[in-house]
Design an enzyme around this catalytic site. Structure first.
Site: not given
Length: 438
Positions: A52, A331
């Site tokens: 994101h 991540d």
């Protein structure tokens, strides 16, 4: 042969080999596309796993203020939400993706004809869903494209299979795997990373007394509630705070809001080594990575298999005939994939294996002109720190940073380190843990 002459020939040949190797390494990604097209290869499908965009810390300032001499800055969105700056950056990335894949022949340069050939799936967080919408706005402006996601408030097994109850995770084994990597002494990490920790302590406190000293936190390593591993101590806390500093920097904050005026690109890079060290232990350790990434990787491989077969394949995301799959996660998902497949990358301005906001792992499926065989080219891409901080437009002449990714088990020495499709599929199938695939 004269020994001197023989040695000269050997040196000359070695020099040629080194020059060739350097030439291959230095070829930009756009040139690899041009070389593939010159050979008559056709780009048929692209699978993108992206993080994101820029967000604030996921916790309130009350939880991190004890570590600093001054209050942390206020953000204009709730904790963990995509910022306006983060949305703009992802929109720029979407526009660039449209341009680069149009150049490669996958999409038309403009219009909505390709809107029905892309499939977006995002995690249930606001920041992941809105990142998907921002990418659509940049890639297919004015077009109707749904960003799919699991029901709000649920755990999506694609992104967090352990919390979603996929398989039977063994936290004790995961803890043992991490403990084995630090010799059973997690407290030794304080000494190993003290210079970077002291740099962070200086940015946090400027030498003043704080409620909680980063360097005095107790260290522990054990099973996580509802997860696999929980590591506490200076490195774990510093990892989160380093990420918070990165988010301030990439969100374009200025003056006192940027690390109280003490944060620079130089000390940010040093502090990010703390984040990457913690990530390496808790997300890339093979035992953890395979448990967490197998479901996601299986669905990516099935989508690519569907593109090769030209017909529906069970377990694939999207439909037969799609040209692109975009998965918007975190991540942690990228780090888990790294650990599962033993991948590595380095982008200019970043630390090795960094996964900054908006960074993406890309798998391109190319069809060969003779015989119709397929190959896969893999790379990692992210906007540079300057591109994010200044919201610089991305163009074919000013692209984001990219790094060719070598996939152990299938990549070859050819330009772009391509994998034969069958070898790539075999690598995925033998790397993942089927018990954690739904």
């Amino acid at each position: 042969m004269n020994p001197v002459f023989k040695e000269a020939v050997l040196v000359m040949n070695l020099t040629r080999l080194v020059s060739l190797a350097l030439a291959v390494v230095s070829i930009p990604w756009s040139s690899t596309v041009a070389l593939a097209q010159a050979r008559g290869e056709e780009l048929k499908f692209v699978a993108i796993v992206t993080r994101h965009g820029v967000r604030p810390p996921t916790v309130s300032n009350d939880q991190i203020n004890p570590y600093s001499a001054e209050p942390w800055p206020k953000w204009d969105v709730p904790p963990g939400y995509l910022t306006a700056h983060g949305r703009a950056l992802m929109k720029l990335f979407g526009a660039y993706d449209r341009a680069q894949f149009a150049r490669a022949g996958l999409f038309a340069p403009a219009g909505c004809a390709d809107a029905g050939r892309v499939y977006f799936w995002a995690d249930t967080d606001e920041r992941t869903i809105e990142t998907g919408h921002a990418l659509v706005e940049g890639m297919l402006p004015g077009c109707t494209v749904e960003v799919h996601s699991a029901p709000a408030g649920t755990r999506d097994p694609l992104f967090n299979p352990v919390a979603a109850g996929v398989g039977h995770a063994d936290p004790d084994l995961a803890v043992a795997a991490v403990s084995g990597r630090v010799g059973g002494h997690p407290e030794a990490l304080l000494a190993a990373y003290r210079p970077a920790l002291e740099t962070m302590q200086q940015v946090l406190t400027a030498g003043k007394t704080v409620k909680q000293s980063l360097l005095e936190l107790p260290v522990s390593l054990g099973p996580a509630a509802g997860g696999l591993v929980e590591m506490r101590g200076p490195l774990a806390t510093a990892s989160s705070l380093a990420e918070d500093f990165l988010l301030e920097y990439t969100n374009g904050m200025q003056g006192h809001d940027l690390g109280w005026g003490r944060l620079t690109e130089s000390n940010l890079r040093q502090m990010m080594t703390l984040n990457l060290a913690f990530t390496d232990l808790t997300r890339r350790t093979t035992q953890i990575a395979r448990t967490s990434a197998s479901n996601l990787l299986s669905h990516v491989a099935k989508a690519m298999e569907q593109a090769v077969a030209g017909k529906a394949v069970p377990g694939a995301l999207g439909k037969a005939g799609d040209r692109m799959l975009v998965i918007v996660g975190h991540d942690s998902n990228l780090s888990n994939i790294q650990g599962t497949l033993d991948l590595a990358w380095l982008l200019p301005g970043y630390q090795p294996n960094d996964t900054p906001p908006g960074g993406a792992l890309v798998f391109e499926l190319w069809r060969q002109p003779a015989g119709g065989q397929y190959s896969v080219r893999t790379y990692y891409t992210a906007q540079t720190l300057a591109q994010m901080r200044q919201a610089q437009p991305l163009t074919l002449d000013s692209p984001p940073a990219k790094a060719t990714v070598f996939v152990p088990g299938c990549s070859t020495a050819k330009v772009g380190s391509p994998c034969d499709w069958n070898a790539f599929r075999h690598t995925i199938e033998t790397s993942i843990a089927p018990a954690f695939v739904r």
